[in-house]
Design an enzyme around this catalytic site. Sequence first.
Site, PDB file in Angstrom:
ATOM      1  CB  SER A   1      15.541 -20.181  56.442  1.00 24.89           C
ATOM      2  OG  SER A   1      14.280 -19.570  56.666  1.00 24.89           O
TER       3      SER A   1
ATOM      4  CG  ASP B   1       9.975 -19.704  46.748  1.00 23.54           C
ATOM      5  OD1 ASP B   1      10.129 -20.691  47.498  1.00 23.54           O
ATOM      6  OD2 ASP B   1       9.762 -18.549  47.179  1.00 23.54           O
TER       7      ASP B   1
HETATM    8  C1  S3P Z   1      10.760 -16.160  51.818  1.00 23.64           C
HETATM    9  C2  S3P Z   1      11.799 -17.005  52.041  1.00 23.64           C
HETATM   10  C3  S3P Z   1      11.883 -18.363  51.472  1.00 23.64           C
HETATM   11  C4  S3P Z   1      10.899 -18.563  50.331  1.00 23.64           C
HETATM   12  C5  S3P Z   1       9.538 -18.009  50.658  1.00 23.64           C
HETATM   13  C6  S3P Z   1       9.634 -16.519  50.937  1.00 23.64           C
HETATM   14  C7  S3P Z   1      10.776 -14.829  52.448  1.00 23.64           C
HETATM   15  O1  S3P Z   1      11.574 -19.299  52.480  1.00 23.64           O
HETATM   16  O2  S3P Z   1      10.801 -19.923  49.994  1.00 23.64           O
HETATM   17  O3  S3P Z   1       8.645 -18.220  49.589  1.00 23.64           O
HETATM   18  O4  S3P Z   1       9.979 -13.963  52.042  1.00 23.64           O
HETATM   19  O5  S3P Z   1      11.591 -14.616  53.361  1.00 23.64           O
HETATM   20  P1  S3P Z   1      12.689 -19.849  53.522  1.00 23.64           P
HETATM   21  O6  S3P Z   1      13.083 -18.756  54.416  1.00 23.64           O
HETATM   22  O7  S3P Z   1      11.990 -20.961  54.253  1.00 23.64           O
HETATM   23  O8  S3P Z   1      13.802 -20.331  52.665  1.00 23.64           O
END
Ligand code: S3P
Length: 448
Positions: free
Chosen positions: A167, A320
Amino acid sequence: MAAAGLTATRGGPLRGRVRAPGDKSISHRSLILGALATGTTEIEGLLEGEDVKRTAAAMAAFGAQVERLGEGRWRVQGRGGFSEPADVVDCGNAGTGVRLIMGAAAGFPLCATFTGDSSLRGRPMNRVLKPLGEMGAAWLCRTGGRLPLTLRGGDLKTIAYRLPEPSAQVKSAVLLAGLSAAGGAEVIEPEATRDHTERMLRAFGAEVSVERAADGARRIRVAGGQKLTGAQVKVPGDPSSAAFPLVAALITPGSEVTVEGVLLNPLRAALFTTLQEMGADLVISNAREEGGDQVGDVTARHSALRGVVVPPERAPAMIDEYPILAIAAAFAEGPTVMRGIGEMRVKESDRIALTAAGLAACGVGVEEEPEGLIVAGTSRGNHPVAGGARVTTHGDHRIAMSHLVLGLAAEAPVSVDEPGMIATSFPGFVEMMQGLGGDLRPAGLAPA
Ligand code: S3P
């Protein structure tokens, strides 16, 4: 009266050149880093979607001066830190907004209450609260780490945190908290996730070190007590948004669409690699560097696609994009296997479940696994996808856009509910698709 919804109907080819809206991840970060910094940050190409506007309002609530100068042009006057907001901070639909802001706020002597819309209030915040708690922040939240929650920041201590899930939001929250922690912070990520925070922290004057550990994990360190300085940010086009008109062109006969200025950072662009492996005529031109990142123009022409097995280790670099990949897969010959995508279940909706349900309603063979999705595809080239469904989106913008793209190439029209939510990440999506020749109109209005 027209039903509240939007319908996509198959028509002629899609043709034209468009610009993708600004990247959502970089837009959030430019406002947050601008507010943490001392001095002026000028942003060009900011995504003016609902999610990012919430972050802009939140940064004003935490004490920064935030001004819109013109379309996509924003100025943030940072005060070198956050002060206590006078009211509840509502981050709307934005997981990135709330998680990064909590990390940034945790190192300051303040108390802040966060909330969001019903989707965001259902999403797990424990993944961020756990490391922030280890660093010394305190909080009170609803059962299961849900919003609304109140965070009390203050003096933080150092942490070396190995991400239990891939994440970028959790990584970023820990790094932002680490800036004001005694001894800084270290994040170890076994699987690389988008690196915008690391890159942008450097652009704002911070020292960030990135090393590869012996087991291949990335080890990212920020020193504590670092001060950020305002910067100029040029936001590239969002590859996650560009994916919709590009896949629409790939599946609609006779189409050719170019999206200009798309971010091609390898930790974001894995969808394009996957589509090329499926046989997509997807060409990158005018590749260049902008604001320290790779950018290019991407052209998609209608293609005979074939199903593939997507390597699970690719998931963080296209997490995504699986809903729209699943749409491409519905038009491909043979099955497409997507595994290692359990994180999709904790996005704005349970995207594995909703993609499977939407495809099934449109007559596409699909199999759902706890952490995977298999789309049957077609048994011969040009086999039609039935469509003809009203798809429930649970307010998820990417589920809505994906199924509208399916509807543009399916036998019968496809409608989605809650199309207003598309504006969280892609204001102007409907107009852009219409400009390319796509038949999108309010549900209930018959095609001409
Ligand atoms: C993001 C990280 C991702 C992604 C989100 C944007 C970011 O989420 O799905 O749309 O900008 O750091 P996760 O960190 O939950 O994987």
